[in-house]
Design an enzyme around this catalytic site. Structure first.
Site, PDB file in Angstrom:
ATOM      1  N   ASP A 155      74.653  16.815  37.601  1.00 57.12           N
ATOM      2  CA  ASP A 155      74.109  17.446  38.802  1.00 57.12           C
ATOM      3  C   ASP A 155      74.216  18.965  38.709  1.00 57.12           C
ATOM      4  O   ASP A 155      73.296  19.699  39.089  1.00 57.12           O
ATOM      5  CB  ASP A 155      74.872  16.930  40.023  1.00 57.12           C
ATOM      6  CG  ASP A 155      74.112  17.116  41.321  1.00 57.12           C
ATOM      7  OD1 ASP A 155      72.862  17.151  41.283  1.00 57.12           O
ATOM      8  OD2 ASP A 155      74.756  17.218  42.375  1.00 57.12           O
ATOM      9  N   THR A 212      61.260  22.533  57.281  1.00 58.60           N
ATOM     10  CA  THR A 212      61.195  21.428  56.323  1.00 58.60           C
ATOM     11  C   THR A 212      59.762  20.957  56.114  1.00 58.60           C
ATOM     12  O   THR A 212      58.856  21.288  56.881  1.00 58.60           O
ATOM     13  CB  THR A 212      62.068  20.246  56.763  1.00 58.60           C
ATOM     14  OG1 THR A 212      61.556  19.724  57.994  1.00 58.60           O
ATOM     15  CG2 THR A 212      63.511  20.678  56.953  1.00 58.60           C
ATOM     16  N   GLU A 261      67.599  26.397  59.733  1.00 54.30           N
ATOM     17  CA  GLU A 261      66.566  25.433  59.336  1.00 54.30           C
ATOM     18  C   GLU A 261      66.028  24.703  60.556  1.00 54.30           C
ATOM     19  O   GLU A 261      66.777  24.291  61.437  1.00 54.30           O
ATOM     20  CB  GLU A 261      67.136  24.417  58.348  1.00 54.30           C
ATOM     21  CG  GLU A 261      66.099  23.364  57.924  1.00 54.30           C
ATOM     22  CD  GLU A 261      66.680  22.294  57.024  1.00 54.30           C
ATOM     23  OE1 GLU A 261      66.995  22.640  55.865  1.00 54.30           O
ATOM     24  OE2 GLU A 261      66.833  21.142  57.472  1.00 54.30           O
TER      25      GLU A 261
END
Length: 298
Positions: free
Chosen positions: A165, A59, A28
């Site tokens: 979650d 991102t 990333e």
């Protein structure tokens, strides 16, 4: 080191050697804000691209300027390296029509992989119009994208409970996501327990561990507090006294991450996602430990 622990370490290293060529890595990056940061970014991409990662992601910020930079970087990565480049896409502060246009533009540009996220809520709060599962559904309407979503072994800070979650993650997978990439963590057991709970809930996609090689421990502590990531006491001890010693911090950070990936690989993990912070050195070294190298990479 005891004979028992020496044998354990030897077994870990042997299992890694046997996995050479079968490990997948991804990286990333984030859009740079200055010319110096941009130079560092491309230097890092060039070095890490030699490892033939499964994909690289970039991102996606909340403001339009950073969004445009993400678009530009993704297209340049694809043209410059031939790597599979996956933009992050968030659905906060964007209408369905805008998101559809962005997705269509990516599809027409040959981008086939997207990291679909809800995104951070604005400071004024309020309930979002869309969630990540809705974004996954929208993307699948535009094209047959390969979609990655986020997962949280230590629970998302806004989640009502660990079970809530997990159900949210299942919604994203049921909507068409192909894999989940976890928030970074340092407690390997938390990841393994989470993976088991995913299986028990019927989540049958790869749960890719997100690995953050630490070079700035104070910065990590602030970020970990915001993201509900537990920093173990032993880790605080290891970085103690290194505030003014960045080189040793890097070595300690790399050592911690290397031990993590060794244990995870022993537990059957073959895909790792590295949060590079736009720097190649630590991720490159850890990949070398995993046997992912320019001459043997996929």
């Amino acid at each position: 080191m005891s004979f028992f622990h020496a044998n354990q370490r030897e077994a870990l290293n042997q299992s890694l050697a046997e996995l050479q060529g079968r490990i997948n890595v991804s990286f990333e990056f984030f859009p740079p804000r200055t010319s110096d940061m941009e130079e560092t970014l491309w230097s890092s991409i060039d070095r890490l691209s030699s490892l033939k990662p499964k994909f690289v992601s970039v991102t996606y910020g909340a403001n339009s300027g950073e969004r445009d930079r993400t678009h530009s970087i993704i297209k340049t990565i694809k043209e410059r390296t031939g790597l599979e480049a996956a933009p992050h896409l968030t659905c906060i502060d964007a209408s369905r029509e805008q998101l559809r246009e962005i997705a269509q533009d990516y599809w027409e540009s040959g981008i086939r992989h997207i990291v679909a996220l809800r995104g951070d809520l604005p400071q004024e709060g309020g309930k979002p119009d869309m969630y990540a599962a809705d974004l996954v559904s929208l993307l699948k309407e535009v094209g047959d994208f390969d979609i990655s979503v986020a997962a949280y072994p230590e629970v998302h800070p806004e989640a009502k409970s660990a079970q809530a979650d997990l159900i949210n993650l299942k919604h994203k997978i049921d909507a068409g996501a192909n894999r989940a990439i976890t928030q970074f963590f340092f407690d390997v057991e938390s990841y393994l327990r989470f993976r088991d709970r995913c299986v028990a809930t019927g989540i049958d996609v790869e749960i890719v561990p997100g690995i953050l090689p630490v070079s700035n421990f104070k910065q990590l502590q602030k970020f970990a507090t915001m993201t509900n990531v537990r920093v173990p006491n032993w880790m605080t001890t290891m970085f103690d006294g290194l505030d003014n010693d960045p080189e040793t911090r890097k070595m300690v950070g790399a050592s911690i991450a290397m031990d993590m990936v060794k244990i995870l690989s022993r537990e059957g993990v073959k895909d790792f996602h590295f949060y590079t912070l736009n720097r190649a050195e630590l991720s490159y070294a850890i990949c070398h430990t995993l046997g992912v190298r320019p001459d043997v990479a996929r």
